[in-house]
Motif scaffolding. Structure first.
Motif, mmCIF file in Angstrom:
data_model
loop_
_atom_site.group_PDB
_atom_site.id
_atom_site.type_symbol
_atom_site.label_atom_id
_atom_site.label_comp_id
_atom_site.label_asym_id
_atom_site.label_seq_id
_atom_site.Cartn_x
_atom_site.Cartn_y
_atom_site.Cartn_z
ATOM 1 N N VAL A 1 21.194 39.503 36.971
ATOM 2 C CA VAL A 1 20.815 40.394 37.913
ATOM 3 C C VAL A 1 21.746 41.594 38.028
ATOM 4 C CG1 VAL A 1 20.791 41.000 40.541
ATOM 5 C CG2 VAL A 1 19.538 38.876 39.617
ATOM 6 N N PHE A 2 23.138 41.232 37.946
ATOM 7 C CA PHE A 2 24.216 42.204 37.630
ATOM 8 C C PHE A 2 23.845 42.945 36.724
ATOM 9 C CE2 PHE A 2 28.203 43.238 35.761
ATOM 10 C CZ PHE A 2 28.743 44.261 36.391
ATOM 11 N N ALA A 3 23.730 42.627 35.369
ATOM 12 C CA ALA A 3 23.452 43.124 34.124
ATOM 13 C C ALA A 3 22.282 44.215 34.118
ATOM 14 C CB ALA A 3 23.306 42.167 32.934
ATOM 15 N N LEU A 4 21.273 43.518 34.566
ATOM 16 C CA LEU A 4 20.114 44.750 34.655
ATOM 17 C C LEU A 4 20.407 45.549 35.661
ATOM 18 C CD1 LEU A 4 17.234 45.403 34.313
ATOM 19 C CD2 LEU A 4 16.661 43.840 36.048
ATOM 20 N N GLY A 5 20.956 45.459 37.038
ATOM 21 C CA GLY A 5 21.140 46.589 37.775
ATOM 22 C C GLY A 5 22.307 47.523 37.428
ATOM 23 N N ALA A 6 23.414 46.981 36.619
ATOM 24 C CA ALA A 6 24.350 47.905 36.247
ATOM 25 C C ALA A 6 23.833 48.699 35.035
ATOM 26 C CB ALA A 6 25.613 46.873 35.720
ATOM 27 N N ASP A 7 23.050 48.212 34.420
ATOM 28 C CA ASP A 7 22.570 48.878 33.148
ATOM 29 C C ASP A 7 21.569 50.054 33.764
ATOM 30 O OD1 ASP A 7 22.306 49.036 30.134
ATOM 31 O OD2 ASP A 7 20.312 49.122 30.735
ATOM 32 N N ILE A 8 20.811 49.700 34.382
ATOM 33 C CA ILE A 8 19.889 50.659 35.281
ATOM 34 C C ILE A 8 20.720 51.972 35.838
ATOM 35 C CG2 ILE A 8 17.988 51.286 36.961
ATOM 36 C CD1 ILE A 8 16.748 48.401 36.251
ATOM 37 N N ALA A 9 21.703 51.512 36.500
ATOM 38 C CA ALA A 9 22.458 52.455 37.490
ATOM 39 C C ALA A 9 23.240 53.341 36.371
ATOM 40 C CB ALA A 9 23.255 51.705 38.265
ATOM 41 N N VAL A 10 23.746 52.843 35.585
ATOM 42 C CA VAL A 10 24.590 53.720 34.372
ATOM 43 C C VAL A 10 23.522 54.567 33.677
ATOM 44 C CG1 VAL A 10 26.129 53.577 32.459
ATOM 45 C CG2 VAL A 10 26.362 51.894 34.133
ATOM 46 N N ARG A 11 22.471 54.016 33.142
ATOM 47 C CA ARG A 11 21.723 54.862 32.529
ATOM 48 C C ARG A 11 21.086 56.215 33.671
ATOM 49 N NH1 ARG A 11 18.479 53.698 27.855
ATOM 50 N NH2 ARG A 11 19.717 51.861 26.513
ATOM 51 N N ILE A 12 20.962 55.885 34.618
ATOM 52 C CA ILE A 12 20.402 56.812 35.634
ATOM 53 C C ILE A 12 21.543 57.899 35.764
ATOM 54 C CG2 ILE A 12 19.851 57.393 37.889
ATOM 55 C CD1 ILE A 12 18.139 54.655 38.073
ATOM 56 N N LYS A 13 22.784 57.357 35.895
ATOM 57 C CA LYS A 13 23.829 58.524 36.020
ATOM 58 C C LYS A 13 23.952 59.294 34.808
ATOM 59 C CE LYS A 13 28.816 58.246 37.203
ATOM 60 N NZ LYS A 13 29.878 57.437 37.618
ATOM 61 N N ILE A 14 23.778 58.648 33.740
ATOM 62 C CA ILE A 14 23.996 59.407 32.319
ATOM 63 C C ILE A 14 22.683 60.488 32.402
ATOM 64 C CG2 ILE A 14 23.979 59.361 30.021
ATOM 65 C CD1 ILE A 14 25.024 56.554 29.921
ATOM 66 N N LYS A 15 21.684 60.102 32.555
ATOM 67 C CA LYS A 15 20.299 60.641 32.646
ATOM 68 C C LYS A 15 20.574 61.998 33.792
ATOM 69 C CE LYS A 15 15.419 60.847 32.718
ATOM 70 N NZ LYS A 15 14.167 59.981 33.170
ATOM 71 N N LYS A 16 21.461 61.858 34.877
ATOM 72 C CA LYS A 16 21.441 62.897 35.590
ATOM 73 C C LYS A 16 22.449 63.938 35.240
ATOM 74 C CE LYS A 16 20.018 60.389 40.043
ATOM 75 N NZ LYS A 16 20.603 59.972 41.331
ATOM 76 N N ARG A 17 23.306 63.339 34.674
ATOM 77 C CA ARG A 17 24.695 64.215 33.994
ATOM 78 C C ARG A 17 24.170 65.013 32.833
ATOM 79 N NH1 ARG A 17 28.855 60.437 31.781
ATOM 80 N NH2 ARG A 17 28.893 59.680 33.674
ATOM 81 N N LYS A 18 23.216 64.473 32.286
ATOM 82 C CA LYS A 18 22.760 65.444 31.055
ATOM 83 C C LYS A 18 21.464 66.336 31.521
ATOM 84 C CE LYS A 18 23.116 62.177 27.229
ATOM 85 N NZ LYS A 18 22.595 61.284 26.189
ATOM 86 N N GLY A 19 20.905 65.887 32.653
ATOM 87 C CA GLY A 19 19.675 66.957 33.151
ATOM 88 C C GLY A 19 20.185 67.947 34.115
#
Length: 286
Positions: free
Chosen positions: A268-286
């Protein structure tokens, strides 16, 4: 069935007099420890190889391995003893008798990650980058190490008479690992049990996770993502396999399998952390 035999009857595999140890110049060497050692060495070599491929200094990984191996062994034993305390509390000296098994991989993994962060803090290294580099080696070492459990006739599952059924002599296994369900299926007059070879299931699963990590390596979006892939992949497999095993360690005072709880939390932690970091990266680029 002789005490040293191991069989997979539905696969037509019959191994006779499989030893738990061998002697060199009068010194008894347990296959369990030897295989664990081979797994550790293979894991280190894999990490060093990955360091070279990614342009890092391989010496950093040899240096880290010295500390990681020591503390992982200690952590594996401490973890097992804590959650199997009823078997050791009346004979404290047996805590140090590791030749007969009793090492919990979760304890080793926790200790390895803690050692990694402390090492990187002191050496001013990126722990997430080093972790990603070491992950294929870690899971490879686990896959190999499970065969030490095979030699020790441990880490097996409930009664099973299907394709991969493993037969073990009753005299060769720990009595506490024979569940009531297994005992009720022992043929009248027989001296063997039929069980799931869960050590094999986990070894194969770990190899699949290693292949997945290696295939995903060039597609990772951030340092630490391979660590999360390891935690999630291993967690899912361990959660399922742990439900079959008979040597489950429980949270003290409960009937809750501690390894299944940790496996679920990891996934659960791995899935949640991966999704959260990817969203953060996407927002930073967008």
């Amino acid at each position: 069935m002789n005490a040293g035999d191991i069989a997979f009857p539905n696969l037509g595999i019959y191994l006779k007099d499989v030893p738990k140890s061998f002697s060199v110049f009068g010194f008894e060497i347990a296959f369990y420890g030897l295989i664990i050692g081979i797994g550790v060495l293979a894991g280190i070599l894999m990490a060093v190889r990955m360091a070279k491929v990614t342009g890092q200094n391989p010496e950093d990984y040899w240096d880290f391995a010295i500390y990681a191996v020591f503390f992982s062994i200690v952590g594996a034993r401490i973890y097992y003893v804590i959650f199997a305390w009823d078997f050791y509390k009346n004979d404290l000296l047996s805590i140090f008798k590791v030749r007969n098994g009793g090492m919990a991989i979760y304890g080793a993994v926790i200790a390895a990650f803690l050692t990694l962060f402390v090492y990187c803090k002191l050496k001013k290294k990126n722990p997430l980058l080093m972790g990603d580099t070491a992950m294929p080696g870690l899971i490879l070492g686990q896959a190999i190490g499970r065969w030490g459990n095979f030699m020790n006739r441990e880490v097996f599952g409930e009664y099973y008479d299907g394709l991969f059924s493993m037969q073990l002599p009753v005299a060769a296994v720990r009595s506490r690992d024979i569940s009531d369900n297994i005992a009720s299926h022992i043929p009248e007059g027989a001296n063997y049990i039929n069980v799931h070879p869960t050590f094999l299931y986990e070894s194969v699963w770990n190899l699949l996770i290693m292949v997945l990590i290696l295939a995903f390596r060039k597609h990772r979006k951030f340092d630490g993502e391979l660590c999360l892939l390891y935690l999630g992949g291993y967690g899912v497999g361990r959660f399922i396999i742990e439900g079959i095993r008979t040597d489950t360690l429980f949270i003290p005072g409960t009937e809750i399998p501690v390894s299944q709880v940790l496996a679920l939390l990891m996934a659960v932690f791995a899935l949640g952390a991966d999704i959260a970091v990817r969203i953060k990266i996407k927002k930073r680029k967008g």
